[in-house]
Design an enzyme around this catalytic site. Structure first.
Site, mmCIF file in Angstrom:
data_model
loop_
_atom_site.group_PDB
_atom_site.id
_atom_site.type_symbol
_atom_site.label_atom_id
_atom_site.label_comp_id
_atom_site.label_asym_id
_atom_site.label_seq_id
_atom_site.Cartn_x
_atom_site.Cartn_y
_atom_site.Cartn_z
ATOM 1 N N ARG A 8 0.823 -1.225 0.000
ATOM 2 C CA ARG A 8 0.000 0.000 0.000
ATOM 3 C C ARG A 8 0.850 1.266 0.000
ATOM 4 N NH1 ARG A 8 -4.041 -1.129 4.798
ATOM 5 N NH2 ARG A 8 -2.179 -2.146 5.592
ATOM 6 N N HIS A 52 -1.858 -5.832 -3.374
ATOM 7 C CA HIS A 52 -2.507 -4.521 -3.499
ATOM 8 C C HIS A 52 -1.829 -3.710 -4.604
ATOM 9 C CE1 HIS A 52 -5.105 -1.315 -2.121
ATOM 10 N NE2 HIS A 52 -4.087 -0.512 -2.327
ATOM 11 N N ASP A 59 -14.215 1.017 -2.065
ATOM 12 C CA ASP A 59 -13.521 2.145 -2.704
ATOM 13 C C ASP A 59 -13.297 1.778 -4.173
ATOM 14 O OD1 ASP A 59 -11.445 0.284 -2.579
ATOM 15 O OD2 ASP A 59 -10.456 1.271 -0.901
ATOM 16 N N LYS A 118 -14.227 6.490 -1.660
ATOM 17 C CA LYS A 118 -13.687 6.610 -0.291
ATOM 18 C C LYS A 118 -12.699 7.769 -0.203
ATOM 19 C CE LYS A 118 -10.311 3.636 1.361
ATOM 20 N NZ LYS A 118 -9.842 2.307 1.775
ATOM 21 N N ARG A 125 -9.778 9.063 2.253
ATOM 22 C CA ARG A 125 -8.995 8.672 3.436
ATOM 23 C C ARG A 125 -8.358 9.915 4.031
ATOM 24 N NH1 ARG A 125 -7.126 4.388 5.970
ATOM 25 N NH2 ARG A 125 -7.701 2.747 4.503
ATOM 26 N N ASP A 158 -13.380 -6.561 -0.145
ATOM 27 C CA ASP A 158 -12.175 -5.747 -0.310
ATOM 28 C C ASP A 158 -10.965 -6.683 -0.290
ATOM 29 O OD1 ASP A 158 -10.689 -3.482 -0.676
ATOM 30 O OD2 ASP A 158 -11.154 -2.564 1.260
ATOM 31 N N THR A 196 -7.534 -2.163 9.716
ATOM 32 C CA THR A 196 -8.179 -1.733 10.973
ATOM 33 C C THR A 196 -9.680 -2.006 10.940
ATOM 34 O OG1 THR A 196 -8.629 0.475 10.114
ATOM 35 C CG2 THR A 196 -6.512 0.161 11.251
ATOM 36 N N GLY A 197 -10.220 -2.202 9.745
ATOM 37 C CA GLY A 197 -11.658 -2.435 9.589
ATOM 38 C C GLY A 197 -12.454 -1.160 9.333
ATOM 39 N N THR A 232 -12.502 0.961 6.812
ATOM 40 C CA THR A 232 -13.068 1.048 5.457
ATOM 41 C C THR A 232 -14.350 0.220 5.380
ATOM 42 O OG1 THR A 232 -10.881 1.367 4.521
ATOM 43 C CG2 THR A 232 -12.569 0.537 3.017
HETATM 44 C C1 R5P Z 1 -6.754 0.078 0.559
HETATM 45 O O1 R5P Z 1 -7.155 0.790 -0.339
HETATM 46 C C2 R5P Z 1 -7.236 -1.318 0.747
HETATM 47 O O2 R5P Z 1 -7.832 -1.815 -0.409
HETATM 48 C C3 R5P Z 1 -8.194 -1.442 1.923
HETATM 49 O O3 R5P Z 1 -9.385 -0.760 1.632
HETATM 50 C C4 R5P Z 1 -7.568 -0.877 3.171
HETATM 51 O O4 R5P Z 1 -6.286 -1.416 3.340
HETATM 52 C C5 R5P Z 1 -8.401 -1.192 4.386
HETATM 53 O O5 R5P Z 1 -7.798 -0.621 5.506
HETATM 54 P P1 R5P Z 1 -8.601 -0.407 6.834
HETATM 55 O O6 R5P Z 1 -9.243 -1.718 7.187
HETATM 56 O O7 R5P Z 1 -7.567 0.004 7.840
HETATM 57 O O8 R5P Z 1 -9.598 0.664 6.594
#
Ligand code: R5P
Length: 293
Positions: free
Chosen positions: A93, A126, A167, A190, A192, A217, A222-223, A225
């Protein structure tokens, strides 16, 4: 062929070895009293193909270090070929310098793996700003996808579903899975604000009312998203909301937070071992490694 692992993905490694009728020999990895790594192969690898099956979670930094030591040692002991199978490949990422002075972690990770492996096989890495793994790896690369396995699961276990990608990058999962299932899909937009704060809105609305909404996804970290996407589905009066991630990291108590937010089910593939693993990707690896026999 020798199948080994540095500790993560042990059960996948064992199953792959069994299905390929290959030797499974895990490494001994520990620390000297001062903290220096100690690593030992427990079988002869001279003239053999060595397959290291190891997901880069939990503990991405240690994983990278252990894999480098394992691959270098295999080569040093006379292995014919070293293949890294990383069902989850970390660092991807951070694919650009978002702020001045930052490390581009994905490039540094690949730069350290390139000299000590001959091939890398991974699942749904990713790829956002990179078009392909070839943008950072000089060795042979294979990118597999869990899309078919996830589509198959949804089709057989979830009635009347619609698929949401949280996203726009997630269209690569949402679109293919929806096609496989034969249902509607959309992706959210989305924004961020930080690694722990995101906001989502639905730009191409579809009917969620009364549907079993499946949010898919590549990574659940962290969950947050997933939780933002769930809020949209709740507003639209979905019948139930299911979260599916290819890679379930669930850092910072992400799993409990998602459950508390109201997910009816949270499912992942076994790319990273977790109690949510319901979708098995072992056969993807077995089929790919059969080409090496
Ligand atoms: C980033 O764009 C990835 O596809 C996931 O959406 C992201 O890593 C999710 O991260 P988190 O669970 O912390 O929101």
């Amino acid at each position: 062929m020798i199948i080994t692992s540095c500790g993560n993905s042990l059960s996948i490694a064992k199953n792959v070895a069994r299905q390929l009728h290959a030797t499974f020999s895990p490494l001994t990895i520990s620390s000297f009293p001062d903290g220096d790594i100690y690593l030992k192969f427990n079988t002869s690898v001279k003239g053999k193909k060595v397959v290291i099956i190891h997901s880069f979670q939990p503990d991405a930094d240690k994983s990278l270090f252990d894999v480098i030591f394992a691959a270098e040692t295999a080569k040093d002991l006379g292995a014919k070929k070293v293949i890294l199978v990383a069902p989850y490949l970390a660092y991807m990422r951070q694919d650009k310098r978002f702020h001045p002075g930052e490390a581009i972690s994905s490039r540094i990770m690949a730069k350290h793996l390139n000299p000590c492996i001959d091939k890398i096989i991974t699942i749904d890495p990713h790829l956002h700003r990179y078009k392909s793994l070839k943008d950072i790896f000089t060795v042979s690369t294979v990118k597999l996808t869990a899309n078919h396995a996830i589509g198959h699961y949804v089709k057989n276990h979830i009635k009347d579903p619609v698929i949401i990608g949280p996203d726009w990058e997630s269209y690569q999962w949402a679109e293919v899975i929806a096609k496989e299932v034969g249902c509607e899909h959309t992706v959210l937009e989305k924004t961020r604000f930080s690694s722990r704060r995101v906001e989502s809105k639905m730009v191409r609305p579809i009917t969620l009312k009364g549907k079993n909404v499946v949010i898919v996804d590549d990574i659940i970290s962290t969950g947050h998203t997933m939780i933002e996407a769930l809020k949209k589905a709740k507003q639209e009066k979905a019948r139930s909301i299911i979260g599916i991630g290819v890679h379930g990291l669930f850092v910072e108590d992400g799993f409990s937070k998602m459950k508390k937010a109201g997910f009816n089910q949270i499912l992942t593939t076994n790319c990273i071992e977790h109690l949510t693993n319901k979708i098995d990707i072992t056969s993807l690896l077995v089929d790919e490694l059969k080409k090496e026999r």
